[in-house]
Design a protein around this motif. Sequence first.
Motif, PDB file in Angstrom:
ATOM      1  N   PHE A 119      36.987  83.673  59.007  1.00 13.81           N
ATOM      2  CA  PHE A 119      35.666  83.184  58.581  1.00 13.81           C
ATOM      3  C   PHE A 119      34.568  83.558  59.579  1.00 13.81           C
ATOM      4  CE2 PHE A 119      32.331  80.066  57.766  1.00 13.81           C
ATOM      5  CZ  PHE A 119      32.223  80.115  56.385  1.00 13.81           C
ATOM      6  N   PRO A 120      34.734  83.261  60.879  1.00 14.81           N
ATOM      7  CA  PRO A 120      33.698  83.703  61.826  1.00 14.81           C
ATOM      8  C   PRO A 120      33.556  85.212  61.902  1.00 14.81           C
ATOM      9  CG  PRO A 120      35.559  82.682  62.978  1.00 14.81           C
ATOM     10  CD  PRO A 120      35.733  82.401  61.536  1.00 14.81           C
ATOM     11  N   MET A 121      34.631  85.952  61.609  1.00 20.38           N
ATOM     12  CA  MET A 121      34.523  87.413  61.598  1.00 20.38           C
ATOM     13  C   MET A 121      33.676  87.883  60.421  1.00 20.38           C
ATOM     14  SD  MET A 121      38.378  88.567  62.711  1.00 20.38           S
ATOM     15  CE  MET A 121      39.157  87.867  64.166  1.00 20.38           C
ATOM     16  N   GLY A 122      33.784  87.172  59.294  1.00 18.47           N
ATOM     17  CA  GLY A 122      32.936  87.485  58.147  1.00 18.47           C
ATOM     18  C   GLY A 122      31.471  87.218  58.453  1.00 18.47           C
ATOM     19  N   ILE A 123      31.206  86.132  59.182  1.00 13.07           N
ATOM     20  CA  ILE A 123      29.826  85.816  59.577  1.00 13.07           C
ATOM     21  C   ILE A 123      29.286  86.903  60.500  1.00 13.07           C
ATOM     22  CG2 ILE A 123      28.418  84.196  60.900  1.00 13.07           C
ATOM     23  CD1 ILE A 123      30.134  81.949  59.781  1.00 13.07           C
ATOM     24  N   LEU A 124      30.135  87.380  61.428  1.00  9.98           N
ATOM     25  CA  LEU A 124      29.732  88.480  62.312  1.00  9.98           C
ATOM     26  C   LEU A 124      29.414  89.736  61.509  1.00  9.98           C
ATOM     27  CD1 LEU A 124      29.442  89.859  65.111  1.00  9.98           C
ATOM     28  CD2 LEU A 124      31.905  90.341  64.982  1.00  9.98           C
ATOM     29  N   ALA A 125      30.279  90.075  60.548  1.00  5.10           N
ATOM     30  CA  ALA A 125      30.072  91.273  59.734  1.00  5.10           C
ATOM     31  C   ALA A 125      28.746  91.207  58.984  1.00  5.10           C
ATOM     32  CB  ALA A 125      31.229  91.448  58.757  1.00  5.10           C
ATOM     33  N   ARG A 126      28.444  90.046  58.446  1.00  3.40           N
ATOM     34  CA  ARG A 126      27.173  89.890  57.725  1.00  3.40           C
ATOM     35  C   ARG A 126      25.994  89.991  58.686  1.00  3.40           C
ATOM     36  NH1 ARG A 126      25.542  84.984  53.515  1.00  3.40           N
ATOM     37  NH2 ARG A 126      23.536  85.867  52.899  1.00  3.40           N
ATOM     38  N   LYS A 127      26.146  89.445  59.872  1.00  3.39           N
ATOM     39  CA  LYS A 127      25.064  89.443  60.860  1.00  3.39           C
ATOM     40  C   LYS A 127      24.696  90.855  61.300  1.00  3.39           C
ATOM     41  CE  LYS A 127      23.955  87.622  65.463  1.00  3.39           C
ATOM     42  NZ  LYS A 127      24.479  86.821  66.605  1.00  3.39           N
ATOM     43  N   ILE A 128      25.705  91.706  61.498  1.00  2.00           N
ATOM     44  CA  ILE A 128      25.436  93.072  61.976  1.00  2.00           C
ATOM     45  C   ILE A 128      25.419  94.080  60.825  1.00  2.00           C
ATOM     46  CG2 ILE A 128      26.434  92.550  64.234  1.00  2.00           C
ATOM     47  CD1 ILE A 128      28.925  94.097  63.431  1.00  2.00           C
ATOM     48  N   ASN A 129      25.424  93.553  59.591  1.00  5.26           N
ATOM     49  CA  ASN A 129      25.328  94.399  58.394  1.00  5.26           C
ATOM     50  C   ASN A 129      26.492  95.389  58.291  1.00  5.26           C
ATOM     51  OD1 ASN A 129      24.090  95.121  55.969  1.00  5.26           O
ATOM     52  ND2 ASN A 129      22.896  96.754  56.941  1.00  5.26           N
ATOM     53  N   HIS A 130      27.707  94.915  58.517  1.00  2.00           N
ATOM     54  CA  HIS A 130      28.920  95.717  58.370  1.00  2.00           C
ATOM     55  C   HIS A 130      29.754  95.166  57.219  1.00  2.00           C
ATOM     56  CE1 HIS A 130      27.982  97.842  61.962  1.00  2.00           C
ATOM     57  NE2 HIS A 130      29.213  98.299  62.179  1.00  2.00           N
ATOM     58  N   LYS A 131      30.596  96.015  56.672  1.00  2.00           N
ATOM     59  CA  LYS A 131      31.572  95.579  55.677  1.00  2.00           C
ATOM     60  C   LYS A 131      32.839  95.168  56.419  1.00  2.00           C
ATOM     61  CE  LYS A 131      29.773  98.815  52.199  1.00  2.00           C
ATOM     62  NZ  LYS A 131      28.712  99.383  53.065  1.00  2.00           N
ATOM     63  N   LEU A 132      33.638  94.303  55.781  1.00  2.00           N
ATOM     64  CA  LEU A 132      34.847  93.781  56.417  1.00  2.00           C
ATOM     65  C   LEU A 132      36.064  94.131  55.580  1.00  2.00           C
ATOM     66  CD1 LEU A 132      36.054  91.975  58.689  1.00  2.00           C
ATOM     67  CD2 LEU A 132      35.635  90.011  57.200  1.00  2.00           C
ATOM     68  N   VAL A 133      37.097  94.674  56.230  1.00  2.15           N
ATOM     69  CA  VAL A 133      38.355  95.013  55.552  1.00  2.15           C
ATOM     70  C   VAL A 133      39.439  94.074  56.067  1.00  2.15           C
ATOM     71  CG1 VAL A 133      40.113  96.779  55.183  1.00  2.15           C
ATOM     72  CG2 VAL A 133      37.697  97.428  55.237  1.00  2.15           C
ATOM     73  N   VAL A 134      40.082  93.345  55.128  1.00  2.00           N
ATOM     74  CA  VAL A 134      41.064  92.329  55.495  1.00  2.00           C
ATOM     75  C   VAL A 134      42.259  92.385  54.546  1.00  2.00           C
ATOM     76  CG1 VAL A 134      39.282  90.787  56.395  1.00  2.00           C
ATOM     77  CG2 VAL A 134      40.000  90.576  54.009  1.00  2.00           C
ATOM     78  N   SER A 135      43.228  91.545  54.822  1.00  2.00           N
ATOM     79  CA  SER A 135      44.349  91.352  53.898  1.00  2.00           C
ATOM     80  C   SER A 135      43.847  90.635  52.649  1.00  2.00           C
ATOM     81  CB  SER A 135      45.433  90.517  54.578  1.00  2.00           C
ATOM     82  OG  SER A 135      46.306  89.936  53.636  1.00  2.00           O
ATOM     83  N   LYS A 136      44.494  90.884  51.521  1.00  2.00           N
ATOM     84  CA  LYS A 136      44.100  90.216  50.281  1.00  2.00           C
ATOM     85  C   LYS A 136      44.186  88.699  50.404  1.00  2.00           C
ATOM     86  CE  LYS A 136      44.427  93.291  46.337  1.00  2.00           C
ATOM     87  NZ  LYS A 136      45.093  93.568  45.032  1.00  2.00           N
ATOM     88  N   ASP A 137      45.124  88.223  51.229  1.00  2.00           N
ATOM     89  CA  ASP A 137      45.279  86.780  51.405  1.00  2.00           C
ATOM     90  C   ASP A 137      44.107  86.164  52.169  1.00  2.00           C
ATOM     91  OD1 ASP A 137      47.682  86.742  50.056  1.00  2.00           O
ATOM     92  OD2 ASP A 137      48.859  87.107  51.861  1.00  2.00           O
ATOM     93  N   ASN A 138      43.345  86.970  52.908  1.00  2.00           N
ATOM     94  CA  ASN A 138      42.160  86.498  53.629  1.00  2.00           C
ATOM     95  C   ASN A 138      40.874  86.764  52.860  1.00  2.00           C
ATOM     96  OD1 ASN A 138      43.332  87.131  56.998  1.00  2.00           O
ATOM     97  ND2 ASN A 138      42.897  85.163  56.042  1.00  2.00           N
ATOM     98  N   LEU A 139      40.985  87.410  51.691  1.00  2.00           N
ATOM     99  CA  LEU A 139      39.805  87.885  50.973  1.00  2.00           C
ATOM    100  C   LEU A 139      38.863  86.751  50.588  1.00  2.00           C
ATOM    101  CD1 LEU A 139      38.273  90.219  49.666  1.00  2.00           C
ATOM    102  CD2 LEU A 139      39.703  89.954  47.629  1.00  2.00           C
ATOM    103  N   LYS A 140      39.389  85.679  50.023  1.00  4.23           N
ATOM    104  CA  LYS A 140      38.530  84.599  49.536  1.00  4.23           C
ATOM    105  C   LYS A 140      37.811  83.912  50.674  1.00  4.23           C
ATOM    106  CE  LYS A 140      38.464  80.730  46.298  1.00  4.23           C
ATOM    107  NZ  LYS A 140      39.247  79.913  45.351  1.00  4.23           N
TER     108      LYS A 140
END
Length: 505
Positions: free
Chosen positions: A121-142
């Motif tokens: 979750f905090p990694m998703g917030i970081l990705a949004r903050k720096i305008n990057h896309k995030l690649v994760v496992s499907k189990d972490n997608l939601k």
Amino acid sequence: MFKRVKSAALEGIEAVEIDIEVDATRGIPSINIIGLAQGAAKESKDRAIHSLSNSGIKLPPKKITISLAPAEIKKTGSGFDLPIAIGLASLSLGVDFNTDGFIFSSELSLDGKLKPIKGIFPMGILARKINHKLVVSKDNLKEASLTGAEVFGFSSFLEVLSFLEGRLEAKPETVELEELLLSKNGSELDFADVKGQFKVKRAVVIAASGFHNLLMVGSPGVGKSMIAKRIPTILPDMTKEEILETTKIYSVCGLLNQEQPIITTRPYRAPHSGSSDVSLIGGGANAMPGEITLAHNGVLFLDEFPEFKRNVIESLRQPMEDGVITISRANAKVTYPARFLLVAAANPCPCGYYGSRRRECTCTIQQIKKYRSKISGPILDRIDIQINIPEVDYEKLSSNEIDMDSESMKELVQSTIEIQRERFKNDNINYNSQMGENHLKMYCSLTEDSHKILKIAVDRFGFSARSYSKILKIARTIADIEKEETIKPKHIKEAISYRALDWDV
């Protein structure tokens, strides 16, 4: 050939950017990982090597170095598996995969499957903050998509490579947080179930309205635990900032429900009296959050308060004053948020019946004093509201009359909180309990009569300077509840009554 892939690491409950740099040179075939990798992060290269091998990718016979930069940040966790594997695959296949604008974070199984990790979750917030896309496992997608970032979820390492080469089309998953803020889980608990404790309910409303810490003293069976469990039902709705911060904490600890991976109701934590200081304040090898951080923005209930170890109780001093807890270890120093509403419950004596009208106390004076001395003066001084809970008569227990229920109490609390938010909109605080000396001078001016009453109380009960400040804060909250701009003598009197606990034998 050199390859750089971006990932993220956790520092407390925040994510920071990490560059995974992979390079191959001539020399004895080997793979080394540098950059302060610890625990599972240090093992990432081994999982990545096996994932490549079982995906049909053979590493070149060269000396390979994997650097995790910046080097001074401690890296833990298995989220570096995927970016390291991508870097190694780029060297092995001679393909410069298009990784610009992406953050990669996922554990890999030995057969190349992507597995979920904590703290996405905090990694998703970081990705949004720096305008990057995030690649994760499907189990972490939601969980990751709730941050509003563009998130891609995959099942295997080969799928990720195909996506980066453009051979596999995938659409990003994005969920706006506002959609979930409307869906709050209700509670079956209600203060309507608490019979004949009107004065206690009044004290609870004051505590919830100003986020004042609360100590309840009473014999077994008078309803201390029952009351504590219902306090979250009357607390104000969480703000968006509180929801994000609380969800970060539970994500880092791996405690989110994957069906609804977001915290929209205030936490309620009730650790056992035998809990260690590490489980309460946090710590361990990786300096993980403890119960006081898990209770952030919610309620921390400590039942049988004197039964907790002395060092555990004393460890509450910093978070009760500062709203944060700093955990220092040989290789880590982490600061976690810990602004909670402390609700403590205690018996009046070891047997529990000192002062009871129904059962005789079997404790000696020395036993009672020893029991009560487990709660030190400095800790007792930091608890804003201290009340004795009386035994309830049969007539009140059997009555169907409802004096105050959770709905009416919450409405009162919510309206009082709104007054405080408007008052403190230009300050870095939210509640009356957080006021500093400068705030007390601005918002807690007293009339001459109020000064006289307070002086008499200080002389009679020997209140400390901290107790004096607590009385002013409680009086301010009582005045807010009654929609009074000025703190009147009646507010001071009621505030004093919550500080004068009959705790002496």
